[in-house]
Design an enzyme around this catalytic site. Structure first.
Site, PDB file in Angstrom:
ATOM      1  N   HIS A 255       0.834  -1.206   0.000  1.00  0.00           N
ATOM      2  CA  HIS A 255       0.000   0.000   0.000  1.00  0.00           C
ATOM      3  C   HIS A 255       0.868   1.255   0.000  1.00  0.00           C
ATOM      4  O   HIS A 255       0.461   2.291  -0.526  1.00  0.00           O
ATOM      5  CB  HIS A 255      -0.919   0.032   1.222  1.00  0.00           C
ATOM      6  N   ASP A 328      -4.729  -6.168  -7.947  1.00  0.00           N
ATOM      7  CA  ASP A 328      -4.956  -5.559  -6.638  1.00  0.00           C
ATOM      8  C   ASP A 328      -5.289  -4.093  -6.894  1.00  0.00           C
ATOM      9  O   ASP A 328      -5.162  -3.588  -8.030  1.00  0.00           O
ATOM     10  CB  ASP A 328      -3.696  -5.721  -5.779  1.00  0.00           C
TER      11      ASP A 328
END
Length: 610
Positions: A255, A328
């Site tokens: 992230h 993702d």
């Protein structure tokens, strides 16, 4: 050729009731096994694609977030959020503007307030999709891994997460958990779940996977992945194994940064590949990519999401996967930092991706793909391959026939008593007793009636009723103990520690909820100070089971691991501590020593019982 049975084939009310009575799990629409589309269906889907404009084709590649609890009629805050990030007012306008193939739900986007609202949102979005000229239904998706990652909370049934299920080690429990979760998601109009995790967590310092993994043994993980694929897909929704080619050995969170995994090709084959191979053999519907660099798989060191050698060369050609490949989230820094929001979706499609998930700037991403096709960088035939895969999946899920759900279905399915009872039983079998040197447990109401519950209060997963200390204290109260809760946080200062020590005086035992204890953590200081009072101290690791390594030598009376701090796992821990259930869980990962991580303190399979 006979038409294949849809996975969402409706059961009669009688059959559903019979299945519920026999198994304790309400059987959802779509209990049949997955079937490939036949030639006739493929021809029909290809005709739909042939009639699409280029803009419509590009839209089918995207799965986007949208703000608000309904498809239209939003309050001003949600309208403003949509206008700012997506350039539209609401979900209906988003679908009409970009011809989207899918929507992903998030709690923070205010999509998942309660079951009836979620079902209404799903129906409203599907109506908007069917208002388009080709009447192509949406795939509605979410991340409902359970454990620490849940988007749909109570009153839906909350279940143990992957590492807890790994500690339980039961294939039937693991499949049942997925079946319950999938059945409830299907009733809400959510037809693709981004689960199960196929990552093998071989790195205790992994900041992003950890307890989201079933464990550290590739074969054990593979076995449980198979069960969850069968459970979800048997409930009529698409399962998605993630994160290919394997995110289990990283110390960087994708992230916020770009992880590099330096496994050799041989190590990858031995450690990372087995769960993905197993899922493909089990005919999993979808595979999610990882934003990680694996030089042994792509010497150019391109993130896997953007790597043709990894996604086409290995996943498609070597492993033989011909289902849907989804990225993702494209909003993660691991891909944004080097390539930018316009290039990432183009490179992902060139690598072999089918669905582009949650781009941070949808207008930029959508136009970039459109320009890449118009300019010849991506062929129209290439994107048609991906559209066909997603349309096949929509067909297999029964969405072309009927994408809608009902309030009655919600009431008969979501959070029902048999599901909750099954979740409690499964959670009891995952709770792990790591140490009890003085045979303190189980506690007796006669000799340990007055309890203090202190410790960490991390941000709660969706569906928890409050801080873990309060949940544990309430659970003990229901078991007949007098229990006081005192939240001391994940980094208790001296004042909080002194307050806890004062509160411990006169108590018969203290339960400390610990959360990701590390070297030098003040949580260790709290435990040490509480032990010094002479009151027996029981620690409960409510996330990573590695906490005990940093608490060795403090003099605790007993230590347990729950692998998450959702209510179902904390209630189970209270029952185990109180002797209402036996601890049956065993470690699915080794716990290394804190002073020498090359040495194992507790091996895989360690776990005590009464």
């Amino acid at each position: 050729m006979p038409h294949p049975t849809s996975r969402r084939t409706l059961l009669t009310a009688t059959a559903a009731a019979t299945a519920a009575a026999a198994t304790g799990v309400l059987t959802a629409p779509g209990a049949a096994a997955a079937h490939p589309t036949n030639a006739s269906t493929d021809r029909r889907l290809r005709r739909i694609i042939a009639g699409m404009s280029l803009e419509e084709k590009v839209g089918q590649l995207f799965v986007s977030r949208v703000y608000g609890p309904s498809a239209t009629g939003l309050d001003q805050a949600d309208i403003d959020a949509n206008l700012k990030e997506l350039g539209v007012r609401d979900g209906a306008e988003l679908i009409a503007t970009y011809h989207l193939g899918g929507i992903i739900y998030f709690g923070w986007a205010r999509n998942t307030r309660d079951p009836h609202q979620i079902a209404g949102l799903s129906n409203g979005l599907q109506r908007a999709a069917l208002a388009e000229r080709h009447r192509i239904p949406l795939i509605v998706s979410t991340d409902q891994e359970h454990g620490i990652v849940c988007r749909v909370g109570e009153p839906a049934t909350l279940l143990p997460g992957a590492m807890a299920l790994g500690a339980g080690g039961s294939r039937s429990d693991t499949r049942q958990a997925a079946r319950i979760a999938g059945t409830e998601l299907a009733a809400l109009g959510i037809n693709q779940n981004y689960a199960p995790e196929a990552d093998v967590n071989v790195n205790p310092a992994n900041p992003v996977i950890g307890v989201r993994s079933f464990g550290s043994d590739p074969d054990a993980v593979a076995g449980l992945v198979i069960e969850q694929v069968k459970g979800y897909q048997g409930a009529g929704i698409a399962a998605t194994v993630k994160h290919f080619p394997g995110h289990g050995d990283t110390n960087t969170d994708s992230h916020t940064g770009l992880p590099v995994i330096n496994h050799t090709r041989e190590q990858w084959e031995e450690l990372d590949a087995p769960p993905f191979r197993a899922a493909i053999r089990a005919r999993v519907d979808s595979v999610m990519t990882a934003h990680i660099v694996v030089p042994a798989l792509d010497p150019a060191e391109v993130p896997a999401t953007l790597s043709r050698p990894i996604l086409t060369g290995i996943l498609r050609e070597e492993l033989g996967f011909d289902g849907v490949v989804v990225t993702d989230s494209l909003g993660m820094e691991a891909v944004r930092m080097k390539y930018g929001d316009a290039r990432v979706p183009v490179l992902a499609l060139l690598a072999g991706v089918d669905q582009l998930l949650n781009p941070p700037n949808l207008p930029v991403a959508w136009n970039a793909v459109l320009d890449a096709v118009r300019g010849g960088e991506i062929s129209e035939a290439r994107i048609e391959e991906s559209i066909l895969r997603t349309l096949r999946l929509k067909h297999e899920l029964g969405l072309f026939r009927d994408p809608f759900v009902s309030d009655r279905g919600v009431d008969r399915t979501v959070g029902i008593r048999p599901h909750r009872a099954a979740a409690d039983r499964i959670a009891e079998r995952t709770t792990t007793l790591l140490a009890d040197p003085g045979s303190l447990l189980p506690l007796s109401r006669r000799s340990h009636r007055n309890l203090l519950v202190v410790g960490a209060d991390p941000a709660s997963p969706s569906g928890t009723t409050g801080p873990p200390t309060g949940t544990l204290a309430h659970a003990f109260g229901e078991l007949g103990f007098n229990a006081r809760a005192l939240s001391t946080g994940t980094a208790p200062d001296r004042a909080k520690t002194d307050e806890a020590v004062a509160a411990a005086r006169g108590k018969d035992a203290v339960i400390v909820a610990t959360y990701n204890v590390t070297a030098g953590s003040s949580q260790r200081d709290l435990v040490t100070a509480l032990v010094a009072t002479g009151v027996p101290v029981i620690t409960v690791a409510i996330r990573n089971p590695y906490d005990i390594a940093h608490l060795t030598g403090t003099g605790t009376a007993a230590s347990l691991a729950t692998y998450s701090w959702t209510d179902v796992e904390l209630r189970a821990a209270a029952r185990v501590i109180a002797g209402r259930a036996a601890p049956e869980g065993t470690l699915p990962v080794p716990v290394p020593r804190a002073d020498d991580p090359t040495q194992v303190l507790y091996p895989v399979g360690h776990g005590l019982s009464y």
